[in-house]
Design a protein around this motif. Structure first.
Motif, PDB file in Angstrom:
ATOM      1  N   LEU A   1     -83.406 -27.065  25.570  1.00 10.17           N
ATOM      2  CA  LEU A   1     -82.728 -27.045  26.799  1.00 10.17           C
ATOM      3  C   LEU A   1     -83.726 -27.400  27.818  1.00 10.17           C
ATOM      4  O   LEU A   1     -83.543 -28.257  28.750  1.00 10.17           O
ATOM      5  CB  LEU A   1     -82.255 -25.809  27.135  1.00 10.17           C
ATOM      6  N   SER A   2     -84.904 -26.886  27.701  1.00 14.41           N
ATOM      7  CA  SER A   2     -86.147 -27.166  28.464  1.00 14.41           C
ATOM      8  C   SER A   2     -86.678 -28.520  28.527  1.00 14.41           C
ATOM      9  O   SER A   2     -87.426 -29.236  29.260  1.00 14.41           O
ATOM     10  CB  SER A   2     -86.977 -26.241  28.599  1.00 14.41           C
ATOM     11  N   GLN A   3     -87.042 -28.992  27.119  1.00 10.71           N
ATOM     12  CA  GLN A   3     -87.763 -30.107  26.877  1.00 10.71           C
ATOM     13  C   GLN A   3     -86.934 -31.367  26.037  1.00 10.71           C
ATOM     14  O   GLN A   3     -87.313 -32.374  26.568  1.00 10.71           O
ATOM     15  CB  GLN A   3     -88.982 -29.841  25.971  1.00 10.71           C
ATOM     16  N   VAL A   4     -86.099 -31.144  25.233  1.00 13.56           N
ATOM     17  CA  VAL A   4     -85.491 -32.109  24.360  1.00 13.56           C
ATOM     18  C   VAL A   4     -84.361 -32.917  25.201  1.00 13.56           C
ATOM     19  O   VAL A   4     -84.280 -34.013  25.184  1.00 13.56           O
ATOM     20  CB  VAL A   4     -85.233 -31.755  23.040  1.00 13.56           C
ATOM     21  N   MET A   5     -83.470 -32.209  25.576  1.00 13.87           N
ATOM     22  CA  MET A   5     -82.284 -32.718  26.139  1.00 13.87           C
ATOM     23  C   MET A   5     -82.236 -33.847  26.958  1.00 13.87           C
ATOM     24  O   MET A   5     -81.391 -34.666  26.991  1.00 13.87           O
ATOM     25  CB  MET A   5     -81.212 -31.432  26.641  1.00 13.87           C
ATOM     26  N   ALA A   6     -83.038 -33.699  27.921  1.00  7.49           N
ATOM     27  CA  ALA A   6     -83.558 -34.560  29.020  1.00  7.49           C
ATOM     28  C   ALA A   6     -83.707 -36.157  28.584  1.00  7.49           C
ATOM     29  O   ALA A   6     -83.247 -37.122  29.071  1.00  7.49           O
ATOM     30  CB  ALA A   6     -84.439 -34.200  30.056  1.00  7.49           C
ATOM     31  N   PHE A   7     -83.993 -35.934  27.270  1.00  5.75           N
ATOM     32  CA  PHE A   7     -84.499 -37.580  26.825  1.00  5.75           C
ATOM     33  C   PHE A   7     -83.406 -38.136  25.956  1.00  5.75           C
ATOM     34  O   PHE A   7     -83.624 -39.325  25.438  1.00  5.75           O
ATOM     35  CB  PHE A   7     -85.915 -37.605  25.797  1.00  5.75           C
ATOM     36  N   LEU A   8     -82.227 -37.442  25.741  1.00  2.00           N
ATOM     37  CA  LEU A   8     -81.109 -37.898  24.873  1.00  2.00           C
ATOM     38  C   LEU A   8     -80.329 -38.852  25.420  1.00  2.00           C
ATOM     39  O   LEU A   8     -80.109 -38.623  26.880  1.00  2.00           O
ATOM     40  CB  LEU A   8     -80.390 -36.927  24.378  1.00  2.00           C
ATOM     41  N   GLN A   9     -80.054 -40.042  24.821  1.00  2.00           N
ATOM     42  CA  GLN A   9     -79.299 -41.131  25.540  1.00  2.00           C
ATOM     43  C   GLN A   9     -78.020 -41.739  24.445  1.00  2.00           C
ATOM     44  O   GLN A   9     -78.465 -42.478  23.563  1.00  2.00           O
ATOM     45  CB  GLN A   9     -80.337 -42.300  25.781  1.00  2.00           C
ATOM     46  N   PRO A  10     -77.048 -40.809  24.384  1.00  2.00           N
ATOM     47  CA  PRO A  10     -76.035 -41.326  23.532  1.00  2.00           C
ATOM     48  C   PRO A  10     -75.539 -42.701  23.892  1.00  2.00           C
ATOM     49  O   PRO A  10     -75.407 -42.848  25.111  1.00  2.00           O
ATOM     50  CB  PRO A  10     -74.916 -39.921  23.512  1.00  2.00           C
ATOM     51  N   VAL A  11     -75.163 -43.412  22.699  1.00  5.20           N
ATOM     52  CA  VAL A  11     -74.514 -44.901  23.096  1.00  5.20           C
ATOM     53  C   VAL A  11     -73.277 -45.035  22.259  1.00  5.20           C
ATOM     54  O   VAL A  11     -73.527 -45.075  20.972  1.00  5.20           O
ATOM     55  CB  VAL A  11     -75.548 -46.095  22.814  1.00  5.20           C
ATOM     56  N   TYR A  12     -72.253 -45.234  22.956  1.00  6.98           N
ATOM     57  CA  TYR A  12     -70.725 -45.068  22.076  1.00  6.98           C
ATOM     58  C   TYR A  12     -70.902 -46.769  21.541  1.00  6.98           C
ATOM     59  O   TYR A  12     -71.328 -47.457  22.209  1.00  6.98           O
ATOM     60  CB  TYR A  12     -69.564 -44.860  23.046  1.00  6.98           C
ATOM     61  N   LEU A  13     -70.339 -46.734  20.379  1.00  8.50           N
ATOM     62  CA  LEU A  13     -70.369 -48.061  19.495  1.00  8.50           C
ATOM     63  C   LEU A  13     -68.813 -48.625  19.614  1.00  8.50           C
ATOM     64  O   LEU A  13     -67.678 -47.954  19.393  1.00  8.50           O
ATOM     65  CB  LEU A  13     -70.982 -48.053  18.418  1.00  8.50           C
ATOM     66  N   ASN A  14     -68.612 -49.986  19.467  1.00 12.41           N
ATOM     67  CA  ASN A  14     -67.347 -50.557  19.361  1.00 12.41           C
ATOM     68  C   ASN A  14     -67.923 -51.974  18.781  1.00 12.41           C
ATOM     69  O   ASN A  14     -69.027 -52.241  18.807  1.00 12.41           O
ATOM     70  CB  ASN A  14     -66.322 -50.635  20.309  1.00 12.41           C
ATOM     71  N   ALA A  15     -66.840 -52.851  18.570  1.00 11.33           N
ATOM     72  CA  ALA A  15     -66.941 -53.911  18.061  1.00 11.33           C
ATOM     73  C   ALA A  15     -67.802 -55.000  18.777  1.00 11.33           C
ATOM     74  O   ALA A  15     -68.588 -56.062  18.408  1.00 11.33           O
ATOM     75  CB  ALA A  15     -65.760 -54.770  17.534  1.00 11.33           C
TER      76      ALA A  15
ATOM     77  N   LEU B   1     -77.164 -41.818  18.826  1.00 15.21           N
ATOM     78  CA  LEU B   1     -77.978 -40.739  19.621  1.00 15.21           C
ATOM     79  C   LEU B   1     -79.435 -41.047  19.266  1.00 15.21           C
ATOM     80  O   LEU B   1     -79.987 -40.863  17.867  1.00 15.21           O
ATOM     81  CB  LEU B   1     -77.380 -39.286  19.447  1.00 15.21           C
ATOM     82  N   ASN B   2     -80.370 -41.165  20.181  1.00 12.20           N
ATOM     83  CA  ASN B   2     -81.782 -41.379  19.909  1.00 12.20           C
ATOM     84  C   ASN B   2     -82.531 -40.013  19.495  1.00 12.20           C
ATOM     85  O   ASN B   2     -82.045 -38.845  20.066  1.00 12.20           O
ATOM     86  CB  ASN B   2     -82.480 -41.908  21.109  1.00 12.20           C
ATOM     87  N   ILE B   3     -83.290 -40.105  18.774  1.00 14.88           N
ATOM     88  CA  ILE B   3     -84.210 -38.877  18.708  1.00 14.88           C
ATOM     89  C   ILE B   3     -85.612 -39.095  19.403  1.00 14.88           C
ATOM     90  O   ILE B   3     -86.212 -40.229  19.015  1.00 14.88           O
ATOM     91  CB  ILE B   3     -84.645 -38.578  17.119  1.00 14.88           C
ATOM     92  N   PRO B   4     -85.802 -38.405  20.260  1.00 15.07           N
ATOM     93  CA  PRO B   4     -86.892 -38.878  21.265  1.00 15.07           C
ATOM     94  C   PRO B   4     -88.248 -38.575  20.898  1.00 15.07           C
ATOM     95  O   PRO B   4     -89.253 -37.760  21.336  1.00 15.07           O
ATOM     96  CB  PRO B   4     -86.633 -38.101  22.472  1.00 15.07           C
TER      97      PRO B   4
ATOM     98  N   LEU C   1     -88.128 -32.497  14.904  1.00 19.44           N
ATOM     99  CA  LEU C   1     -87.285 -32.626  16.182  1.00 19.44           C
ATOM    100  C   LEU C   1     -85.939 -32.815  16.005  1.00 19.44           C
ATOM    101  O   LEU C   1     -85.087 -32.518  16.748  1.00 19.44           O
ATOM    102  CB  LEU C   1     -88.167 -33.631  16.767  1.00 19.44           C
ATOM    103  N   ASP C   2     -85.785 -33.937  14.993  1.00 19.68           N
ATOM    104  CA  ASP C   2     -84.316 -34.361  14.701  1.00 19.68           C
ATOM    105  C   ASP C   2     -83.455 -33.319  14.226  1.00 19.68           C
ATOM    106  O   ASP C   2     -82.393 -32.972  14.547  1.00 19.68           O
ATOM    107  CB  ASP C   2     -84.347 -35.422  13.562  1.00 19.68           C
ATOM    108  N   ASP C   3     -83.894 -32.183  13.380  1.00 17.40           N
ATOM    109  CA  ASP C   3     -83.327 -30.927  13.021  1.00 17.40           C
ATOM    110  C   ASP C   3     -82.745 -30.040  14.262  1.00 17.40           C
ATOM    111  O   ASP C   3     -81.804 -29.598  14.505  1.00 17.40           O
ATOM    112  CB  ASP C   3     -83.964 -30.089  12.061  1.00 17.40           C
ATOM    113  N   ILE C   4     -83.828 -30.232  15.373  1.00 18.76           N
ATOM    114  CA  ILE C   4     -83.518 -29.520  16.641  1.00 18.76           C
ATOM    115  C   ILE C   4     -82.332 -29.961  17.139  1.00 18.76           C
ATOM    116  O   ILE C   4     -81.299 -29.257  17.813  1.00 18.76           O
ATOM    117  CB  ILE C   4     -84.600 -29.499  17.669  1.00 18.76           C
ATOM    118  N   VAL C   5     -82.308 -31.465  17.372  1.00 18.45           N
ATOM    119  CA  VAL C   5     -81.124 -32.116  17.997  1.00 18.45           C
ATOM    120  C   VAL C   5     -79.884 -31.677  17.195  1.00 18.45           C
ATOM    121  O   VAL C   5     -79.107 -31.749  17.861  1.00 18.45           O
ATOM    122  CB  VAL C   5     -81.386 -33.547  18.109  1.00 18.45           C
ATOM    123  N   ARG C   6     -80.045 -31.933  16.032  1.00 17.57           N
ATOM    124  CA  ARG C   6     -78.666 -31.660  15.128  1.00 17.57           C
ATOM    125  C   ARG C   6     -78.121 -30.311  15.405  1.00 17.57           C
ATOM    126  O   ARG C   6     -76.907 -30.208  15.237  1.00 17.57           O
ATOM    127  CB  ARG C   6     -79.224 -32.105  13.503  1.00 17.57           C
ATOM    128  N   PHE C   7     -79.091 -29.415  15.543  1.00 15.09           N
ATOM    129  CA  PHE C   7     -78.601 -28.082  15.360  1.00 15.09           C
ATOM    130  C   PHE C   7     -77.929 -27.603  16.987  1.00 15.09           C
ATOM    131  O   PHE C   7     -76.987 -26.931  16.857  1.00 15.09           O
ATOM    132  CB  PHE C   7     -79.792 -26.964  15.394  1.00 15.09           C
TER     133      PHE C   7
END
Length: 224
Positions: A77-91, A120-123, A144-150
């Motif tokens: 919550l304090s360090q990781v979440m701010a760097f996440l940038q989800p991108v929705y996909l389509n054709a 979703l990027n892993i920062p 780090l990627d397992d923290i995001v997945r969790f």
């Protein structure tokens, strides 16, 4: 691999004398696959047990122990979440996965039970790949990627996460260094190496289990 691919293209042309073995690329791919399998065996059967003997717990392919979950959530919550940038996909998506960066391919169901697919990027370029937690006389090291997945339920609180698959793209480009050139050689090398971040995808590593239709969509994004 880029050199081998370039040689293969040249060997197929009639106006040169360059020839390579027909099985060269297959042999190279098999060697790479064998090395990756050996890496996994050494990590699981030798390195992780040796670390545990010294009270260092590398959490790999298993749930987070209860005693470190609060610390991991605070870090997320304090360090990781701010760097996440989800991108929705389509054709029609024009997302371009960066060279050697780790991503999650995620499938969701929204409140209307419609499936959404996103990347979703892993920062790891902004944060360390590993996070260390001390508990008593033991040390826990998590990816780090397992923290995001969790914490996917916190990232997408209004949706049901139905799948999460990691993938990485390796891009490359042929170096084109001329015999005669003007200017500093190191500058020319730097310019040529920068091209590799925008080059063709030469390796596509992904976690197994991606649904076929989603996988086809991802392939179009990776190498349009």
């Amino acid at each position: 691999m880029p050199v081998l691919l370039a040689l293969e293209k040249l060997s197929n042309k009639e106006d040169n004398d360059i020839k390579i073995d027909d099985n060269l690329l297959n042999t190279a791919n098999q060697l790479i696959s064998d090395q990756q399998q050996r890496y996994g065996r050494v990590l699981q059967s030798e390195l992780i047990p040796l670390l545990k003997e010294n009270k260092v717990n590398l959490i790999y392919g298993e749930p987070f122990p209860a005693e470190i979950q609060k610390s991991i959530t605070r870090y997320f919550l304090s360090q990781v979440m701010a760097f996440l940038q989800p991108v929705y996909l389509n054709a029609d998506s024009d997302f371009f996965p960066s060279n050697n960066e780790l991503y999650f391919l995620i499938t969701l169901k929204n409140e209307r039970k419609r499936r959404r697919v996103l990347i979703l990027n892993i920062p790891s370029s902004q944060l360390p790949r590993f996070y260390k937690v001390e508990s008593g006389d033991e040390t826990f090291v998590v990816f780090l990627d397992d923290i995001v997945r969790f914490h996917l339920d916190r990232i997408f609180p209004q949706a049901e996460v139905t799948g999460c698959y990691s993938f990485k793209i390796t891009r490359d480009a042929e170096l084109d260094l001329k015999d005669e050139y003007a200017g500093n050689l190191s500058e020319q090398l730097e310019k040529q190496l920068l091209k590799r971040d925008l080059g063709l995808a030469t390796r596509f590593l992904h976690q197994p289990g991606i649904p076929a239709s989603v996988f086809e969509l991802l392939k179009k994004i990776v190498q349009p």
